[in-house]
Design an enzyme around this catalytic site. Structure first.
Site, PDB file in Angstrom:
ATOM      1  N   GLY A   1      34.596  52.958  43.906  1.00  0.00           N
ATOM      2  CA  GLY A   1      35.849  52.572  43.285  1.00  0.00           C
ATOM      3  C   GLY A   1      35.589  51.605  42.144  1.00  0.00           C
ATOM      4  O   GLY A   1      34.572  50.914  42.135  1.00  0.00           O
TER       5      GLY A   1
ATOM      6  N   GLN B   1      37.137  45.090  35.968  1.00  0.00           N
ATOM      7  CA  GLN B   1      35.678  45.018  36.122  1.00  0.00           C
ATOM      8  C   GLN B   1      34.927  45.450  34.871  1.00  0.00           C
ATOM      9  O   GLN B   1      33.750  45.174  34.726  1.00  0.00           O
ATOM     10  CB  GLN B   1      35.224  45.892  37.304  1.00  0.00           C
ATOM     11  CG  GLN B   1      35.725  45.379  38.646  1.00  0.00           C
ATOM     12  CD  GLN B   1      35.278  46.280  39.772  1.00  0.00           C
ATOM     13  OE1 GLN B   1      35.906  47.284  40.063  1.00  0.00           O
ATOM     14  NE2 GLN B   1      34.174  45.940  40.408  1.00  0.00           N
TER      15      GLN B   1
ATOM     16  N   CYS C   1      31.010  45.217  46.394  1.00  0.00           N
ATOM     17  CA  CYS C   1      31.714  45.289  45.116  1.00  0.00           C
ATOM     18  C   CYS C   1      30.706  45.243  43.976  1.00  0.00           C
ATOM     19  O   CYS C   1      29.784  44.420  44.016  1.00  0.00           O
ATOM     20  CB  CYS C   1      32.683  44.112  45.013  1.00  0.00           C
ATOM     21  SG  CYS C   1      33.611  44.071  43.481  1.00  0.00           S
ATOM     22  N   LEU C   2      30.885  46.112  42.978  1.00  0.00           N
ATOM     23  CA  LEU C   2      29.962  46.126  41.837  1.00  0.00           C
ATOM     24  C   LEU C   2      29.980  44.782  41.095  1.00  0.00           C
ATOM     25  O   LEU C   2      29.023  44.436  40.417  1.00  0.00           O
ATOM     26  CB  LEU C   2      30.334  47.259  40.875  1.00  0.00           C
ATOM     27  CG  LEU C   2      30.151  48.686  41.426  1.00  0.00           C
ATOM     28  CD1 LEU C   2      30.764  49.706  40.476  1.00  0.00           C
ATOM     29  CD2 LEU C   2      28.686  48.995  41.672  1.00  0.00           C
TER      30      LEU C   2
ATOM     31  N   HIS D   1      41.148  47.699  47.947  1.00  0.00           N
ATOM     32  CA  HIS D   1      40.163  46.828  47.286  1.00  0.00           C
ATOM     33  C   HIS D   1      40.361  46.866  45.768  1.00  0.00           C
ATOM     34  O   HIS D   1      40.349  45.829  45.101  1.00  0.00           O
ATOM     35  CB  HIS D   1      38.763  47.324  47.689  1.00  0.00           C
ATOM     36  CG  HIS D   1      37.615  46.632  47.029  1.00  0.00           C
ATOM     37  ND1 HIS D   1      36.624  45.981  47.738  1.00  0.00           N
ATOM     38  CD2 HIS D   1      37.256  46.507  45.718  1.00  0.00           C
ATOM     39  CE1 HIS D   1      35.740  45.481  46.893  1.00  0.00           C
ATOM     40  NE2 HIS D   1      36.088  45.794  45.663  1.00  0.00           N
ATOM     41  N   GLU D   2      40.591  48.070  45.222  1.00  0.00           N
ATOM     42  CA  GLU D   2      40.744  48.204  43.764  1.00  0.00           C
ATOM     43  C   GLU D   2      42.075  47.615  43.284  1.00  0.00           C
ATOM     44  O   GLU D   2      42.136  46.985  42.233  1.00  0.00           O
ATOM     45  CB  GLU D   2      40.618  49.672  43.337  1.00  0.00           C
ATOM     46  CG  GLU D   2      39.291  50.347  43.696  1.00  0.00           C
ATOM     47  CD  GLU D   2      38.065  49.510  43.387  1.00  0.00           C
ATOM     48  OE1 GLU D   2      38.067  48.745  42.408  1.00  0.00           O
ATOM     49  OE2 GLU D   2      37.084  49.610  44.151  1.00  0.00           O
TER      50      GLU D   2
ATOM     51  N   HIS E   1      41.782  43.995  42.845  1.00  0.00           N
ATOM     52  CA  HIS E   1      41.156  43.628  41.564  1.00  0.00           C
ATOM     53  C   HIS E   1      42.204  43.453  40.468  1.00  0.00           C
ATOM     54  O   HIS E   1      42.122  42.541  39.648  1.00  0.00           O
ATOM     55  CB  HIS E   1      40.176  44.717  41.112  1.00  0.00           C
ATOM     56  CG  HIS E   1      38.781  44.555  41.645  1.00  0.00           C
ATOM     57  ND1 HIS E   1      38.009  43.444  41.397  1.00  0.00           N
ATOM     58  CD2 HIS E   1      38.013  45.385  42.391  1.00  0.00           C
ATOM     59  CE1 HIS E   1      36.827  43.606  41.988  1.00  0.00           C
ATOM     60  NE2 HIS E   1      36.799  44.771  42.599  1.00  0.00           N
TER      61      HIS E   1
HETATM   62 ZN   LIG Z   1      35.304  45.569  43.741  1.00  0.00          ZN
END
Ligand SMILES: [Zn+2]
Length: 170
Positions: free
Chosen positions: A45, A50, A93-94, A135-136, A139
């Protein structure tokens, strides 16, 4: 398509609230496709924050194919229902490299959004897909998965990431 640069903590853009998309036009659809390609490098995701864009856009794909055929490209995703039943998943998470921790979230959700053709859609998700979408969407509101942890756990992760990043900068 293009691979975009992924921001990591403590970049302040990750803590800002993204703005709604007025219409999914050609430019927005292109951003969605670039985000998808960027996500396929190492995640399931990705949210626009991000990659440094404060628009309410996320991409998600939990399939094995990872070729875009089962991907969700969502603008203005909004949770319109969530179950009382919870689900625990070890999230990463990236933007928080090499860190994982158990997070508890609603097991099932229903989400409305605009797809890459600006069509209104709804999707019901459970387990991993549900976790990933939640989660997204977090963000887009400036929230990271570590915010769902105890302060002690959160501080441990933040310190570890900062140490690793400062070592890489040298
Ligand atoms: Zn994330």
């Amino acid at each position: 398509m293009a691979i975009l640069k992924i921001l990591t903590i403590p970049d302040p853009i990750l803590r800002q609230k993204a703005e709604p998309v007025a219409k999914v036009d050609a430019e927005t659809a292109q951003l969605m496709r670039n985000m998808l390609e960027t996500m396929y490098v190492g995640g399931i995701g990705l949210a626009a924050n991000q990659v440094g864009v404060l628009k309410r856009i996320v991409t998600v794909d939990i399939s094995d194919e990872r070729d875009g055929s089962k991907a969700l490209l969502m603008a203005n995703p909004e949770i319109i229902w969530s179950s009382d039943e919870k689900f625990t998943y070890k999230e990463g998470c990236l933007s928080v490299p090499d860190s994982f921790a158990d997070v508890v979230r609603p097991k099932k959700i229903r989400v409305k959004y605009l797809n890459e053709k600006n069509e209104p859609k709804e999707v019901e998700a459970e387990d991993l897909l549900s976790v990933c979408i939640q989660h997204e969407i977090d963000h887009l509101n400036g929230i990271l998965f570590i915010d769902h942890l105890s302060r002690l756990k959160r501080n441990m992760i933040v310190k570890k990431v900062e140490k690793t990043c400062s070592r890489q900068d040298q």
